[in-house]
Design a protein around this motif. Structure first.
Motif, PDB file in Angstrom:
ATOM      1  N   LEU A  53       0.835  -1.200   0.000  1.00  0.00           N
ATOM      2  CA  LEU A  53       0.000   0.000   0.000  1.00  0.00           C
ATOM      3  C   LEU A  53       0.874   1.256   0.000  1.00  0.00           C
ATOM      4  CD1 LEU A  53      -2.713  -1.114   2.570  1.00  0.00           C
ATOM      5  CD2 LEU A  53      -3.145  -0.539   0.171  1.00  0.00           C
ATOM      6  N   ARG A  54       1.863   1.265   0.851  1.00  0.00           N
ATOM      7  CA  ARG A  54       2.749   2.431   0.943  1.00  0.00           C
ATOM      8  C   ARG A  54       3.605   2.590  -0.309  1.00  0.00           C
ATOM      9  NH1 ARG A  54       4.281   1.788   7.356  1.00  0.00           N
ATOM     10  NH2 ARG A  54       2.283   2.567   8.112  1.00  0.00           N
ATOM     11  N   THR A  55       4.005   1.488  -0.904  1.00  0.00           N
ATOM     12  CA  THR A  55       4.781   1.548  -2.138  1.00  0.00           C
ATOM     13  C   THR A  55       3.961   2.159  -3.263  1.00  0.00           C
ATOM     14  OG1 THR A  55       6.111  -0.369  -1.501  1.00  0.00           O
ATOM     15  CG2 THR A  55       6.035   0.167  -3.850  1.00  0.00           C
ATOM     16  N   MET A  56       2.706   1.750  -3.382  1.00  0.00           N
ATOM     17  CA  MET A  56       1.854   2.307  -4.444  1.00  0.00           C
ATOM     18  C   MET A  56       1.607   3.792  -4.202  1.00  0.00           C
ATOM     19  SD  MET A  56       1.792  -0.098  -6.449  1.00  0.00           S
ATOM     20  CE  MET A  56       0.852   0.763  -7.675  1.00  0.00           C
ATOM     21  N   GLN A  57       1.491   4.170  -2.954  1.00  0.00           N
ATOM     22  CA  GLN A  57       1.327   5.587  -2.623  1.00  0.00           C
ATOM     23  C   GLN A  57       2.566   6.380  -3.059  1.00  0.00           C
ATOM     24  OE1 GLN A  57       1.205   6.378   1.589  1.00  0.00           O
ATOM     25  NE2 GLN A  57      -0.084   8.184   1.297  1.00  0.00           N
ATOM     26  N   GLN A  58       3.735   5.859  -2.761  1.00  0.00           N
ATOM     27  CA  GLN A  58       4.977   6.543  -3.142  1.00  0.00           C
ATOM     28  C   GLN A  58       5.174   6.572  -4.653  1.00  0.00           C
ATOM     29  OE1 GLN A  58       7.904   4.421  -0.892  1.00  0.00           O
ATOM     30  NE2 GLN A  58       7.597   5.646   0.951  1.00  0.00           N
ATOM     31  N   LEU A  59       4.833   5.482  -5.326  1.00  0.00           N
ATOM     32  CA  LEU A  59       4.957   5.460  -6.784  1.00  0.00           C
ATOM     33  C   LEU A  59       4.018   6.475  -7.431  1.00  0.00           C
ATOM     34  CD1 LEU A  59       5.318   1.642  -7.556  1.00  0.00           C
ATOM     35  CD2 LEU A  59       7.048   3.424  -7.842  1.00  0.00           C
ATOM     36  N   ALA A  60       2.810   6.617  -6.886  1.00  0.00           N
ATOM     37  CA  ALA A  60       1.871   7.609  -7.416  1.00  0.00           C
ATOM     38  C   ALA A  60       2.455   9.016  -7.272  1.00  0.00           C
ATOM     39  CB  ALA A  60       0.531   7.508  -6.691  1.00  0.00           C
ATOM     40  N   GLN A  61       3.071   9.281  -6.156  1.00  0.00           N
ATOM     41  CA  GLN A  61       3.653  10.602  -5.924  1.00  0.00           C
ATOM     42  C   GLN A  61       4.872  10.854  -6.819  1.00  0.00           C
ATOM     43  OE1 GLN A  61       4.109  10.012  -1.649  1.00  0.00           O
ATOM     44  NE2 GLN A  61       2.857  11.843  -1.320  1.00  0.00           N
ATOM     45  N   THR A  62       5.743   9.877  -6.929  1.00  0.00           N
ATOM     46  CA  THR A  62       6.988  10.101  -7.660  1.00  0.00           C
ATOM     47  C   THR A  62       6.805  10.048  -9.177  1.00  0.00           C
ATOM     48  OG1 THR A  62       7.569   7.762  -7.470  1.00  0.00           O
ATOM     49  CG2 THR A  62       8.450   9.255  -5.799  1.00  0.00           C
ATOM     50  N   HIS A  63       5.849   9.242  -9.675  1.00  0.00           N
ATOM     51  CA  HIS A  63       5.645   9.118 -11.121  1.00  0.00           C
ATOM     52  C   HIS A  63       4.533  10.017 -11.646  1.00  0.00           C
ATOM     53  CE1 HIS A  63       8.628   6.108 -11.313  1.00  0.00           C
ATOM     54  NE2 HIS A  63       7.889   5.061 -10.990  1.00  0.00           N
ATOM     55  N   GLY A  64       3.776  10.643 -10.756  1.00  0.00           N
ATOM     56  CA  GLY A  64       2.717  11.534 -11.187  1.00  0.00           C
ATOM     57  C   GLY A  64       1.545  10.835 -11.848  1.00  0.00           C
ATOM     58  N   VAL A  65       1.323   9.567 -11.513  1.00  0.00           N
ATOM     59  CA  VAL A  65       0.176   8.811 -12.025  1.00  0.00           C
ATOM     60  C   VAL A  65      -0.526   8.153 -10.841  1.00  0.00           C
ATOM     61  CG1 VAL A  65       1.224   8.344 -14.277  1.00  0.00           C
ATOM     62  CG2 VAL A  65       1.532   6.720 -12.422  1.00  0.00           C
ATOM     63  N   LEU A  80      -1.427  -5.016  -7.836  1.00  0.00           N
ATOM     64  CA  LEU A  80      -0.919  -3.643  -7.837  1.00  0.00           C
ATOM     65  C   LEU A  80      -0.885  -3.113  -9.261  1.00  0.00           C
ATOM     66  CD1 LEU A  80       2.160  -4.180  -5.472  1.00  0.00           C
ATOM     67  CD2 LEU A  80      -0.194  -3.627  -4.848  1.00  0.00           C
ATOM     68  N   TYR A  81      -1.387  -1.876  -9.442  1.00  0.00           N
ATOM     69  CA  TYR A  81      -1.443  -1.268 -10.767  1.00  0.00           C
ATOM     70  C   TYR A  81      -0.950   0.174 -10.687  1.00  0.00           C
ATOM     71  CZ  TYR A  81      -4.589  -5.104 -11.989  1.00  0.00           C
ATOM     72  OH  TYR A  81      -5.129  -6.333 -12.204  1.00  0.00           O
ATOM     73  N   LEU A  82      -0.366   0.632 -11.784  1.00  0.00           N
ATOM     74  CA  LEU A  82      -0.025   2.041 -11.946  1.00  0.00           C
ATOM     75  C   LEU A  82      -0.910   2.626 -13.043  1.00  0.00           C
ATOM     76  CD1 LEU A  82       3.837   2.685 -11.882  1.00  0.00           C
ATOM     77  CD2 LEU A  82       2.085   3.580 -10.370  1.00  0.00           C
ATOM     78  N   GLY A  83      -1.337   3.866 -12.886  1.00  0.00           N
ATOM     79  CA  GLY A  83      -2.073   4.568 -13.920  1.00  0.00           C
ATOM     80  C   GLY A  83      -3.456   4.028 -14.189  1.00  0.00           C
TER      81      GLY A  83
END
Length: 155
Positions: A53-65, A80-83
């Protein structure tokens, strides 16, 4: 060496008594050991989900998606999904024996989505159980904050 007509060593009765004591000690320790393993499996599963959960939160912040954790409603697994669910990063199952409380996810939605600021519009508790032990992952609405509380008889 002979002492008053008797050789040193164990008699059959002594061997049987030692064997009975060993079996009794093993039978007493098996439930305790199994319970400790179940609690450890619950703790590992809860911590892994919290890290994801925390990793996806950080990825959303750092990748802007958007970062998305899609929990399965009735089976103990998640992805887990991005975008907006377009790029799957992995699918994960809970360790054997670990399930949701009452067998289903008790959130309004199975999709926990983090925006580019790291906030989530999902709030509630993901309660994981393994026997009498439980782990609660609290999701705080609008903040993206997650906390873990371990409980039950094994804690």
């Amino acid at each position: 060496m002979i002492v008053r007509g008797r050789e040193h060593g164990l008699t059959c009765v002594e061997l049987v008594v030692a064997l009975v004591l060993a079996v009794a000690a093993t039978a007493w320790m098996l439930p305790v050991t199994a319970r400790a393993w179940r609690y450890a499996d619950l703790e590992v599963t809860a911590n892994r989900l919290l890290v994801h959960l925390r990793t996806m939160q950080q990825l959303a912040q750092t990748h802007g998606v958007y970062g998305l954790v899609r929990m399965s409603g009735f089976t103990p697994d998640y992805a887990l999904y991005l975008g907006n669910g377009t790029q799957c990063l992995g699918q994960y199952a809970f360790l054997p024996g670990v399930n949701y409380f009452d067998g289903y996810l008790q959130l309004n939605t199975p999709n926990i989505q983090y925006d580019v600021a790291g906030n989530s519009q999902v709030g509630g508790v993901i309660r994981l159980v393994d026997g009498p032990d439980e782990a609660d992952i609290h999701l705080y609405l609008g903040s993206g904050l997650q906390t873990l509380t371990m409980g039950g008889a094994g804690s």
